[in-house]
Scaffold this motif. Structure first.
Motif, PDB file in Angstrom:
ATOM      1  N   VAL A 146       0.836  -1.174   0.034  1.00  0.00           N
ATOM      2  CA  VAL A 146      -0.057  -0.029  -0.099  1.00  0.00           C
ATOM      3  C   VAL A 146       1.018   1.185   0.034  1.00  0.00           C
ATOM      4  O   VAL A 146       1.783   1.264   0.882  1.00  0.00           O
ATOM      5  CB  VAL A 146      -0.880   0.055   1.174  1.00  0.00           C
ATOM      6  N   ASP A 147       0.753   2.263  -0.993  1.00  0.00           N
ATOM      7  CA  ASP A 147       1.306   3.215  -0.889  1.00  0.00           C
ATOM      8  C   ASP A 147       0.517   4.377  -0.208  1.00  0.00           C
ATOM      9  O   ASP A 147      -0.366   5.198  -0.688  1.00  0.00           O
ATOM     10  CB  ASP A 147       1.476   3.967  -2.591  1.00  0.00           C
ATOM     11  N   PHE A 148       0.950   4.448   1.118  1.00  0.00           N
ATOM     12  CA  PHE A 148       0.357   5.224   2.178  1.00  0.00           C
ATOM     13  C   PHE A 148       1.043   6.657   2.080  1.00  0.00           C
ATOM     14  O   PHE A 148       2.227   6.765   2.642  1.00  0.00           O
ATOM     15  CB  PHE A 148       0.457   4.686   3.505  1.00  0.00           C
ATOM     16  N   ARG A 149       0.223   7.730   1.907  1.00  0.00           N
ATOM     17  CA  ARG A 149       0.728   9.050   2.046  1.00  0.00           C
ATOM     18  C   ARG A 149      -0.239   9.828   2.784  1.00  0.00           C
ATOM     19  O   ARG A 149      -1.047  10.607   2.585  1.00  0.00           O
ATOM     20  CB  ARG A 149       0.582   9.557   0.602  1.00  0.00           C
ATOM     21  N   PRO A 150       0.057   9.757   4.151  1.00  0.00           N
ATOM     22  CA  PRO A 150      -0.612  10.740   5.214  1.00  0.00           C
ATOM     23  C   PRO A 150      -0.071  12.036   5.400  1.00  0.00           C
ATOM     24  O   PRO A 150       1.143  12.415   5.102  1.00  0.00           O
ATOM     25  CB  PRO A 150      -0.429   9.767   6.509  1.00  0.00           C
ATOM     26  N   GLU A 169      -3.070  19.961  -3.547  1.00  0.00           N
ATOM     27  CA  GLU A 169      -1.717  19.629  -3.949  1.00  0.00           C
ATOM     28  C   GLU A 169      -1.317  18.117  -3.202  1.00  0.00           C
ATOM     29  O   GLU A 169      -0.512  17.528  -3.709  1.00  0.00           O
ATOM     30  CB  GLU A 169      -0.481  20.639  -3.483  1.00  0.00           C
ATOM     31  N   HIS A 170      -1.861  17.779  -2.287  1.00  0.00           N
ATOM     32  CA  HIS A 170      -1.696  16.414  -1.628  1.00  0.00           C
ATOM     33  C   HIS A 170      -2.393  15.226  -2.429  1.00  0.00           C
ATOM     34  O   HIS A 170      -1.856  14.198  -2.569  1.00  0.00           O
ATOM     35  CB  HIS A 170      -1.889  16.531  -0.328  1.00  0.00           C
ATOM     36  N   PRO A 215      -2.016  11.858  -6.878  1.00  0.00           N
ATOM     37  CA  PRO A 215      -2.397  10.529  -6.742  1.00  0.00           C
ATOM     38  C   PRO A 215      -3.789  10.285  -7.598  1.00  0.00           C
ATOM     39  O   PRO A 215      -4.002   9.128  -7.948  1.00  0.00           O
ATOM     40  CB  PRO A 215      -2.321  10.029  -5.226  1.00  0.00           C
ATOM     41  N   LEU A 216      -4.442  11.060  -7.332  1.00  0.00           N
ATOM     42  CA  LEU A 216      -5.926  10.966  -7.936  1.00  0.00           C
ATOM     43  C   LEU A 216      -5.974  10.855  -9.393  1.00  0.00           C
ATOM     44  O   LEU A 216      -6.619   9.949 -10.077  1.00  0.00           O
ATOM     45  CB  LEU A 216      -6.873  12.247  -7.477  1.00  0.00           C
TER      46      LEU A 216
END
Length: 337
Positions: free
Chosen positions: A91-95, A132-133, A137-138
């Motif tokens: 999982v590419d987790f980007r918190p 911008e976050h 990825p979207l």
């Protein structure tokens, strides 16, 4: 809040999960409901990463789907448990680091596997995820799954502008609470539990389909299976429950696993009935281990042979009648756990 530094992004995601990370504290009880008393002696209390977004991200990755995950997370001990659980899973987790801390839930789990969750969402209503976050990825996602965090509703305009299909899980929505309504009416695939609406579940499903953009509405009914309503149906159709590959010990995360199995089938181009059967198998698989998201189905586990006999009287879906037989997913939290 600050950005979390992560590795370079994946080239593309099959599924991007938005919101819904957190930590579960699991308390084993003899039965639900728990009688009123000053105190109870219980087996060792367990704590670990859980909640709906975590479960969907982990479950999709276990099924071989390239999975991204964006959310807010506290710079605290519960947040470290979430990071540790997701590390090495694919999982590419980007918190984003939130000063409000990591979401929590206390889940009472009975001997028959049923659970009741007490949810501490803690995100303030003015919390927003900066474009911008989430936009990078979207733009690389084939499908988006939105957890019903308040901040996630503000991504719908960008999702629609990009033409990306989106799903959501309303959990135990009663069909009345305003918080869930936008998620219900702006998603292409809508999952929910029969527990919230009870005898009105058929009407709630039809309202979602007729007033929103959904192609399908899926109501999960625990051991009673699930119900599927599509644009081609007049009434919901029963999805028989799957036979678990072992004893049922804990239903935490079963609904999230169902969603993963369904999305796995959908992204492979399978029809909605087959997707629902895959979801039922994944959900049953999740119930055979204690804790939340501790046993994840792989593609080899979603074989078409394991279906249970339909509960007595459940061949006709609930138009506005009694809920199906079998224990429901007894969630009381607004976002699941």
């Amino acid at each position: 809040m600050t950005f979390q530094q992560v590795s370079e992004p994946y080239d593309a995601y099959d599924v991007l999960v938005v919101g819904g990370s957190g930590v579960d504290t699991i308390v084993s009880v003899g039965a639900l409901p728990v009688p009123l008393a000053d105190s109870y002696a219980v087996p060792p209390v367990r704590e670990g990463a859980g909640h709906t977004g975590t479960g969907v991200a982990l479950g999709c990755a276990a099924l071989g789907l390239t999975t991204g995950f964006v959310d807010f997370l506290g710079d605290d001990h519960p947040g470290s448990l979430v990071r540790e659980r997701l590390a090495g899973t694919g999982v590419d987790f980007r918190p984003l680091i939130s000063p409000h801390g990591t979401r929590r839930a206390v889940n009472l789990v009975a001997a028959d596997g049923r659970r009741m969750s007490f949810y501490d969402g803690r995100d303030p209503l003015d919390l927003r995820m900066p474009p911008e976050h989430y936009l990078p990825p979207l733009r690389r996602a084939r499908h988006v799954h939105l957890s019903i965090m308040h901040f996630a509703r503000f991504l719908y305009d960008d999702i629609e502008a990009l033409g990306i299909p989106v799903s959501t899980d309303l959990h135990d929505w009663d069909g009345l609470t305003d918080h869930h309504r936008e998620f219900a009416l702006r998603s292409d695939l809508v999952f929910l539990s029969t527990a919230g609406a009870g005898e009105r579940i058929g009407s709630v499903m039809r309202e979602i389909l007729h007033e929103g953009r959904a192609q399908a509405v899926i109501a999960m009914a625990g051991a009673g299976g699930a119900y599927l309503l599509t644009t081609e149906d007049r009434t919901p159709r029963l999805v028989p429950p799957a036979v678990p590959p072992g004893p049922v010990v804990d239903s935490n995360g079963a609904g999230d696993a169902f969603t993963c199995g369904f999305l796995y089938g959908r992204l492979a181009g399978r029809d909605l009935d087959e997707c629902a059967r895959l979801g039922a198998m994944a959900g049953a698989y999740a119930c055979t281990s204690p804790g939340t998201h501790t046993r994840l189905a792989g593609p080899e586990d979603l074989v078409p042979a394991r279906t249970a006999p339909s509960p007595a009287g459940a061949t006709a879906p609930p138009a506005d009648g009694p809920r199906p037989a079998g224990p429901p997913d007894a969630r009381v939290s607004p976002a699941g756990a």
